[in-house]
Motif scaffolding. Structure first.
Motif, mmCIF file in Angstrom:
data_model
loop_
_atom_site.group_PDB
_atom_site.id
_atom_site.type_symbol
_atom_site.label_atom_id
_atom_site.label_comp_id
_atom_site.label_asym_id
_atom_site.label_seq_id
_atom_site.Cartn_x
_atom_site.Cartn_y
_atom_site.Cartn_z
ATOM 1 N N ASP A 183 0.831 -1.208 0.000
ATOM 2 C CA ASP A 183 0.000 0.000 0.000
ATOM 3 C C ASP A 183 0.863 1.255 0.000
ATOM 4 O O ASP A 183 0.517 2.264 -0.631
ATOM 5 N N LEU A 184 1.994 1.201 0.713
ATOM 6 C CA LEU A 184 2.890 2.350 0.746
ATOM 7 C C LEU A 184 3.510 2.580 -0.629
ATOM 8 O O LEU A 184 3.573 3.718 -1.106
ATOM 9 N N ILE A 185 3.969 1.517 -1.267
ATOM 10 C CA ILE A 185 4.564 1.637 -2.591
ATOM 11 C C ILE A 185 3.559 2.253 -3.562
ATOM 12 O O ILE A 185 3.881 3.164 -4.328
ATOM 13 N N SER A 186 2.321 1.781 -3.501
ATOM 14 C CA SER A 186 1.281 2.335 -4.370
ATOM 15 C C SER A 186 1.006 3.795 -4.047
ATOM 16 O O SER A 186 0.806 4.618 -4.948
ATOM 17 N N GLY A 187 1.005 4.134 -2.759
ATOM 18 C CA GLY A 187 0.746 5.505 -2.359
ATOM 19 C C GLY A 187 1.825 6.458 -2.827
ATOM 20 O O GLY A 187 1.536 7.550 -3.329
ATOM 21 N N VAL A 188 3.092 6.050 -2.661
ATOM 22 C CA VAL A 188 4.202 6.882 -3.120
ATOM 23 C C VAL A 188 4.136 7.041 -4.633
ATOM 24 O O VAL A 188 4.316 8.151 -5.172
ATOM 25 N N PHE A 189 3.852 5.955 -5.311
ATOM 26 C CA PHE A 189 3.747 5.998 -6.770
ATOM 27 C C PHE A 189 2.671 6.983 -7.225
ATOM 28 O O PHE A 189 2.878 7.786 -8.136
ATOM 29 N N GLU A 190 1.522 6.948 -6.589
ATOM 30 C CA GLU A 190 0.426 7.849 -6.957
ATOM 31 C C GLU A 190 0.819 9.305 -6.756
ATOM 32 O O GLU A 190 0.516 10.169 -7.596
ATOM 33 N N VAL A 191 1.478 9.609 -5.657
ATOM 34 C CA VAL A 191 1.907 10.982 -5.395
ATOM 35 C C VAL A 191 2.889 11.450 -6.467
ATOM 36 O O VAL A 191 2.796 12.575 -6.982
ATOM 37 N N VAL A 192 3.836 10.579 -6.816
ATOM 38 C CA VAL A 192 4.836 10.935 -7.818
ATOM 39 C C VAL A 192 4.174 11.179 -9.173
ATOM 40 O O VAL A 192 4.510 12.135 -9.889
ATOM 41 N N MET A 193 3.211 10.332 -9.541
ATOM 42 C CA MET A 193 2.547 10.503 -10.821
ATOM 43 C C MET A 193 1.784 11.822 -10.884
ATOM 44 O O MET A 193 1.742 12.488 -11.918
ATOM 45 N N ARG A 194 1.184 12.209 -9.784
ATOM 46 C CA ARG A 194 0.492 13.508 -9.763
ATOM 47 C C ARG A 194 1.490 14.657 -9.913
ATOM 48 O O ARG A 194 1.201 15.659 -10.570
ATOM 49 N N CYS A 195 2.663 14.514 -9.284
ATOM 50 C CA CYS A 195 3.692 15.540 -9.417
ATOM 51 C C CYS A 195 4.183 15.644 -10.867
ATOM 52 O O CYS A 195 4.437 16.738 -11.371
ATOM 53 N N LEU A 196 4.281 14.510 -11.524
ATOM 54 C CA LEU A 196 4.791 14.491 -12.893
ATOM 55 C C LEU A 196 3.781 15.017 -13.897
ATOM 56 O O LEU A 196 4.107 15.806 -14.789
#
Length: 224
Positions: free
Chosen positions: A202-215
């Motif tokens: 869940d953490l990996i997915s959460g970090v990934f989602e945040v990064v994608m929004r930043c990008l």
């Protein structure tokens, strides 16, 4: 006397005959050295103490590494080895024939997972980031630049396609890739808030989602 490396090459083997089990002893010392350099910093590491913690004769530490500087270089070389297959995996993702958005997501998801698996990698870099030494140049060239050279073309492609807003790709690299490493590197500090180990995937997915929004300014489900 400045005890910092002048080259990133692996340290040369010292002359003389090692005692039995020398190869295992070298690996044991190196296995202790990487987390020690990562968590304590260069100045706090003692070669003989590491050997004792590894359960081997301190003389073996001198035989194999000669100095703390050479041991540090060996630690860098080992981190490069650890990352080699992961960089190949990232390259395969970036260079595949899949649609761009899919490649971008898979690339960053894999990068998040890599840093979750080996947090000492990011912490090792972070220890040297705040110290203007010769070691800092080694870390930049051997550990940071490979990530930069691998990531920048993918970011530039996204800008050409309009998936990523036009901006400085170097700045974007440092605003996305480096924070991922720093998050997992600082796990002991942020864990009371984020509960890194308990959250797992869940953490990996959460970090990934945040990064994608930043990008892209969009969630994983949005965009082209």
């Amino acid at each position: 006397m400045n005890d910092t490396p002048k080259t990133a090459d692996a340290p040369r083997r010292k002359s003389g005959r090692p005692r039995g089990g020398a190869v295992d002893g070298r690996e044991a010392i190196l296995g202790k050295a990487i987390p020690a350099f990562s968590r304590l910093g260069y100045e706090a590491v003692n070669l003989r103490d590491l050997a004792r913690e590894a359960g081997v004769n301190p003389a073996l530490a001198i035989y194999h590494f000669g100095s703390k500087s050479d041991l540090w270089l060996a630690a860098v070389a080992r981190l490069v080895e650890w990352m080699a297959p992961r960089r190949r995996s990232l390259a395969e993702i970036a260079e595949s024939g899949a649609p761009y958005r899919e490649r971008l997501e898979d690339f960053y998801r894999e990068y998040v997972r890599v840093n979750a698996e080996i947090p000492d990698y990011g912490l090792f870099i972070l220890q040297e980031a705040v110290r203007p030494t010769e070691r800092q140049a080694v870390v930049r060239e051997r550990l940071i630049m490979p990530s930069y050279l691998q990531t920048r073309p993918l970011l530039e492609e996204g800008m050409r396609l309009g998936v990523i807003p036009e901006q400085d790709p170097t700045l974007l690299f440092f605003m996305t890739i480096i924070p991922i490493s720093n998050l997992f590197a600082g796990s002991s500090m942020v864990d009371p808030l984020l509960q890194l180990e308990a959250r797992g995937e869940d953490l990996i997915s959460g970090v990934f989602e945040v990064v994608m929004r930043c990008l892209t300014g969009q969630s994983r489900a949005g965009g082209s």
